[in-house]
Design a protein around this motif. Structure first.
Motif, PDB file in Angstrom:
ATOM      1  N   ILE A 119     -47.131  21.017   5.394  1.00 45.08           N
ATOM      2  CA  ILE A 119     -46.252  19.623   5.254  1.00 45.08           C
ATOM      3  C   ILE A 119     -45.653  19.478   6.619  1.00 45.08           C
ATOM      4  CG2 ILE A 119     -44.660  18.069   4.306  1.00 45.08           C
ATOM      5  CD1 ILE A 119     -45.494  19.083   1.496  1.00 45.08           C
ATOM      6  N   ALA A 120     -45.636  18.601   7.404  1.00 46.56           N
ATOM      7  CA  ALA A 120     -45.043  18.277   8.538  1.00 46.56           C
ATOM      8  C   ALA A 120     -43.680  17.585   8.212  1.00 46.56           C
ATOM      9  CB  ALA A 120     -45.621  17.642   9.546  1.00 46.56           C
ATOM     10  N   VAL A 121     -42.635  18.292   8.672  1.00 45.38           N
ATOM     11  CA  VAL A 121     -41.118  17.442   8.248  1.00 45.38           C
ATOM     12  C   VAL A 121     -40.695  16.775   9.520  1.00 45.38           C
ATOM     13  CG1 VAL A 121     -39.035  17.606   7.565  1.00 45.38           C
ATOM     14  CG2 VAL A 121     -40.738  18.682   6.412  1.00 45.38           C
ATOM     15  N   SER A 122     -40.695  15.475   9.838  1.00 41.10           N
ATOM     16  CA  SER A 122     -40.499  14.863  11.051  1.00 41.10           C
ATOM     17  C   SER A 122     -39.459  13.958  10.989  1.00 41.10           C
ATOM     18  CB  SER A 122     -42.013  14.278  11.815  1.00 41.10           C
ATOM     19  OG  SER A 122     -41.863  13.459  12.980  1.00 41.10           O
ATOM     20  N   SER A 123     -38.908  13.611  12.121  1.00 44.55           N
ATOM     21  CA  SER A 123     -37.820  12.671  12.265  1.00 44.55           C
ATOM     22  C   SER A 123     -38.215  11.732  13.324  1.00 44.55           C
ATOM     23  CB  SER A 123     -36.357  13.353  12.660  1.00 44.55           C
ATOM     24  OG  SER A 123     -36.558  13.826  13.891  1.00 44.55           O
ATOM     25  N   ALA A 124     -38.981  11.843  14.295  1.00 44.33           N
ATOM     26  CA  ALA A 124     -39.254  10.963  15.485  1.00 44.33           C
ATOM     27  C   ALA A 124     -37.959  10.890  16.231  1.00 44.33           C
ATOM     28  CB  ALA A 124     -39.765   9.606  15.004  1.00 44.33           C
ATOM     29  N   GLY A 127     -31.253  14.126  15.827  1.00 40.03           N
ATOM     30  CA  GLY A 127     -29.910  14.014  15.405  1.00 40.03           C
ATOM     31  C   GLY A 127     -29.674  13.453  14.111  1.00 40.03           C
ATOM     32  N   VAL A 128     -30.902  13.370  13.292  1.00 44.11           N
ATOM     33  CA  VAL A 128     -30.722  12.888  11.780  1.00 44.11           C
ATOM     34  C   VAL A 128     -30.690  13.811  10.840  1.00 44.11           C
ATOM     35  CG1 VAL A 128     -31.880  10.813  12.433  1.00 44.11           C
ATOM     36  CG2 VAL A 128     -33.181  12.540  11.666  1.00 44.11           C
ATOM     37  N   GLY A 129     -30.755  14.975  11.297  1.00 45.12           N
ATOM     38  CA  GLY A 129     -30.413  15.954  10.358  1.00 45.12           C
ATOM     39  C   GLY A 129     -31.854  16.589   9.554  1.00 45.12           C
ATOM     40  N   LYS A 130     -32.724  16.436  10.377  1.00 44.74           N
ATOM     41  CA  LYS A 130     -34.182  17.018   9.927  1.00 44.74           C
ATOM     42  C   LYS A 130     -34.165  18.350   9.795  1.00 44.74           C
ATOM     43  CE  LYS A 130     -36.861  17.352  13.318  1.00 44.74           C
ATOM     44  NZ  LYS A 130     -36.507  18.753  13.397  1.00 44.74           N
ATOM     45  N   SER A 131     -33.885  19.144  10.606  1.00 44.67           N
ATOM     46  CA  SER A 131     -33.615  20.648  10.302  1.00 44.67           C
ATOM     47  C   SER A 131     -32.967  21.098   9.017  1.00 44.67           C
ATOM     48  CB  SER A 131     -33.272  21.411  11.541  1.00 44.67           C
ATOM     49  OG  SER A 131     -33.897  21.223  12.521  1.00 44.67           O
ATOM     50  N   THR A 132     -31.729  20.470   8.888  1.00 48.56           N
ATOM     51  CA  THR A 132     -31.024  20.781   7.725  1.00 48.56           C
ATOM     52  C   THR A 132     -31.854  20.497   6.543  1.00 48.56           C
ATOM     53  OG1 THR A 132     -28.930  20.288   9.017  1.00 48.56           O
ATOM     54  CG2 THR A 132     -28.795  20.293   6.415  1.00 48.56           C
ATOM     55  N   VAL A 133     -32.447  19.212   6.475  1.00 53.82           N
ATOM     56  CA  VAL A 133     -33.337  18.864   5.301  1.00 53.82           C
ATOM     57  C   VAL A 133     -34.527  19.518   5.132  1.00 53.82           C
ATOM     58  CG1 VAL A 133     -34.743  17.037   4.472  1.00 53.82           C
ATOM     59  CG2 VAL A 133     -32.685  16.188   5.439  1.00 53.82           C
ATOM     60  N   PRO A 263     -51.837  19.030   9.553  1.00 52.31           N
ATOM     61  CA  PRO A 263     -50.982  19.121   8.222  1.00 52.31           C
ATOM     62  C   PRO A 263     -51.582  18.523   7.228  1.00 52.31           C
ATOM     63  CG  PRO A 263     -49.416  18.880  10.131  1.00 52.31           C
ATOM     64  CD  PRO A 263     -50.549  18.509  10.670  1.00 52.31           C
ATOM     65  N   HIS A 264     -51.307  18.812   6.069  1.00 56.05           N
ATOM     66  CA  HIS A 264     -52.067  17.955   4.920  1.00 56.05           C
ATOM     67  C   HIS A 264     -51.329  16.811   4.399  1.00 56.05           C
ATOM     68  CE1 HIS A 264     -53.569  22.189   4.015  1.00 56.05           C
ATOM     69  NE2 HIS A 264     -54.391  21.779   3.660  1.00 56.05           N
ATOM     70  N   SER A 265     -50.092  16.532   4.991  1.00 56.77           N
ATOM     71  CA  SER A 265     -49.116  15.653   4.841  1.00 56.77           C
ATOM     72  C   SER A 265     -47.837  15.633   5.544  1.00 56.77           C
ATOM     73  CB  SER A 265     -48.603  15.233   3.403  1.00 56.77           C
ATOM     74  OG  SER A 265     -47.975  16.475   2.895  1.00 56.77           O
ATOM     75  N   ALA A 266     -47.361  14.563   5.659  1.00 58.57           N
ATOM     76  CA  ALA A 266     -45.871  14.611   6.686  1.00 58.57           C
ATOM     77  C   ALA A 266     -44.839  13.998   5.817  1.00 58.57           C
ATOM     78  CB  ALA A 266     -46.226  13.739   7.972  1.00 58.57           C
ATOM     79  N   ILE A 267     -43.566  14.441   6.218  1.00 61.28           N
ATOM     80  CA  ILE A 267     -42.440  13.737   5.644  1.00 61.28           C
ATOM     81  C   ILE A 267     -41.529  13.198   6.755  1.00 61.28           C
ATOM     82  CG2 ILE A 267     -40.276  14.182   4.356  1.00 61.28           C
ATOM     83  CD1 ILE A 267     -41.579  16.258   2.361  1.00 61.28           C
ATOM     84  N   ILE A 268     -41.099  12.186   6.546  1.00 63.22           N
ATOM     85  CA  ILE A 268     -40.178  11.542   7.512  1.00 63.22           C
ATOM     86  C   ILE A 268     -38.684  11.332   7.124  1.00 63.22           C
ATOM     87  CG2 ILE A 268     -39.888   9.222   8.861  1.00 63.22           C
ATOM     88  CD1 ILE A 268     -42.611  10.634   9.511  1.00 63.22           C
ATOM     89  N   VAL A 269     -38.019  12.054   7.794  1.00 63.23           N
ATOM     90  CA  VAL A 269     -36.564  11.846   7.646  1.00 63.23           C
ATOM     91  C   VAL A 269     -35.818  11.042   8.594  1.00 63.23           C
ATOM     92  CG1 VAL A 269     -34.434  13.384   7.523  1.00 63.23           C
ATOM     93  CG2 VAL A 269     -36.554  14.389   7.289  1.00 63.23           C
ATOM     94  N   SER A 270     -35.023  10.110   8.118  1.00 61.15           N
ATOM     95  CA  SER A 270     -34.331   9.178   8.955  1.00 61.15           C
ATOM     96  C   SER A 270     -33.035   9.014   8.320  1.00 61.15           C
ATOM     97  CB  SER A 270     -35.177   7.772   8.927  1.00 61.15           C
ATOM     98  OG  SER A 270     -34.298   6.802   9.496  1.00 61.15           O
ATOM     99  N   THR A 271     -31.791   8.491   8.996  1.00 63.92           N
ATOM    100  CA  THR A 271     -30.669   7.813   8.549  1.00 63.92           C
ATOM    101  C   THR A 271     -30.922   6.505   8.218  1.00 63.92           C
ATOM    102  OG1 THR A 271     -30.031   7.064  10.793  1.00 63.92           O
ATOM    103  CG2 THR A 271     -29.265   9.514  10.060  1.00 63.92           C
ATOM    104  N   PRO A 272     -30.143   5.667   7.304  1.00 63.25           N
ATOM    105  CA  PRO A 272     -30.175   4.218   7.406  1.00 63.25           C
ATOM    106  C   PRO A 272     -29.813   3.361   8.304  1.00 63.25           C
ATOM    107  CG  PRO A 272     -28.296   5.135   6.136  1.00 63.25           C
ATOM    108  CD  PRO A 272     -28.947   6.423   6.785  1.00 63.25           C
TER     109      PRO A 272
END
Length: 375
Positions: A119-124, A127-133, A263-272
């Motif tokens: 699973i790829a965890v991406s923020s695009a 500074g949105v805390g992707k690594s912490t997540v 990757p089989h899938s991806a998760i997007i991390v973002s602030t609001p």
């Protein structure tokens, strides 16, 4: 009108130049070592037979001529260097969108051979805390009984060593045979990197492969190659899921990684925040372009609660990631708050998901949804 420089166009032009020994084009014959372009100067490396350098002079001149045909190239330089014969590669065509610097898998046992899901965890956006997540999600999944790996793919700004509390160390290596078993027999198998095991997960980062804290100054193709090697040349063992903490952005490096690793899938991390959501949309579009499904969106820094008065403050807005996920038709995995406890745990190198409390329960809830998506 003459074309502008692009790696795809250059490769297409080079496929019209013959290798003097095999009769094939220089790209598929493995003669192209590298090609770079900056400030009007195009450079390429022609890999030649050291015993017959004179036969390659015409090919070298033809390569320089081909480079100078691009209207934004003011100077071209092609260096000939000796090499061992390279395995043939299939030359991309101008109409095909591919990665011309696609890394080649090594011979023998592959480090990712026993990984069930990636699973790829991406923020695009940075500074949105992707690594912490990513780190806390990995730990939370491990607490739910999964064998979990974490690959810190941010070559220029690795965070895993700090967030996992393991800085100033260098990863070891060991030898494995064709079955992936450790061996001391130097006639068998190949050397691989030994990953770190801590907080219930298996992890690897460029921070454990470099000797100091200096910056890693690499261009895109080198970054892609390094990340691919950390996937294939690390002895990950049997994993239910490997999370890849992707570098921020949606450029060539990120697109190339998605194509190389698939990757089989991806998760997007973002602030609001609207600014971050705009980049999140680009991230979703990038993965859709390479046929990688979106497992969901996580809203980070959704709320800050004052430790003195207990008042909740929506510093970056609230609920924007969920609204965006609904618009895009992808799952919403949950919200992660902005708290002192999460920041302090990251600085201390002990992921908050490894302990107890409200924040750990929050990551556990997100992990349950991710686990369910694995099937």
């Amino acid at each position: 009108m003459t074309p502008r420089y692009s790696e795809t166009a250059v490769l297409a032009a080079f496929t019209k130049i013959s290798d003097p020994l095999s009769g094939r084009d220089i790209v598929s014959a493995g003669r192209l070592g590298d090609v770079q372009f900056a400030d009007g100067l195009a450079r390429a490396i022609l890999l030649i037979d050291p015993n017959q350098p004179a036969k390659f002079e015409l090919a070298r001149l033809a390569m320089e001529t081909a480079l100078l045909d691009f209207d934004d190239v003011t100077k071209a330089s092609v260096l000939m260097t000796a090499h061992k014969a390279a395995p043939p590669v299939k030359a991309p065509t101008p109409k095909r969108q591919g990665n011309p610097h696609k890394a080649r898998r090594p011979e023998g046992y592959q480090g990712d051979a026993k990984i069930k899901r990636i699973i790829a965890v991406s923020s695009a956006k940075g500074g949105v805390g992707k690594s912490t997540v990513s780190v806390n999600l990995a730990v939370a999944l491990a607490k739910q009984g999964l064998a979990v790996g974490l690959l810190d793919a941010d070559i220029h700004g690795p965070s895993a060593p700090i967030l996992l509390g393991l800085t100033g160390v260098t990863a070891d290596t060991h030898r494995i045979d064709a079955r992936g078993e450790k061996t001391d027999d130097k006639s068998l198998g190949r050397m691989v990197i030994t990953p770190m095991s801590l907080h219930g997960i298996t992890a690897m980062s460029i921070g454990w492969l470099t000797k100091d804290d200096g910056p890693v100054v690499w261009r895109g193709p080198m970054v892609q190659g390094a990340i691919s090697k950390m996937l294939w040349d690390v002895d990950w063992g049997a994993l239910d899921v490997l999370l890849i903490d992707m570098p921020p952005g949606t450029g060539d490096a990120q697109l190339g990684l998605a194509q190389d690793i698939k990757p089989h899938s991806a998760i997007i991390v973002s602030t609001p925040q609207d600014l971050a959501l705009a980049d999140a949309r680009k991230g979703v579009a990038m993965f859709e372009k390479v046929d990688i499904p979106i497992a969901g969106v996580i809203e980070n820094m959704s709320v800050f609660t004052c430790s003195e008065c207990g008042t909740a403050h929506h510093i970056f807005g609230h609920g924007g990631a969920k609204v965006e996920a609904d618009k895009l038709g992808v799952p919403f995995l949950g919200e992660a708050p902005l708290t002192m406890a999460i920041r302090e745990s990251g600085d201390a190198g002990v992921p908050i998901a490894a302990g107890e409390g409200a924040e750990a329960e929050m990551f556990a809830g997100i992990a349950k949804k991710v686990k369910k998506s694995l099937g």
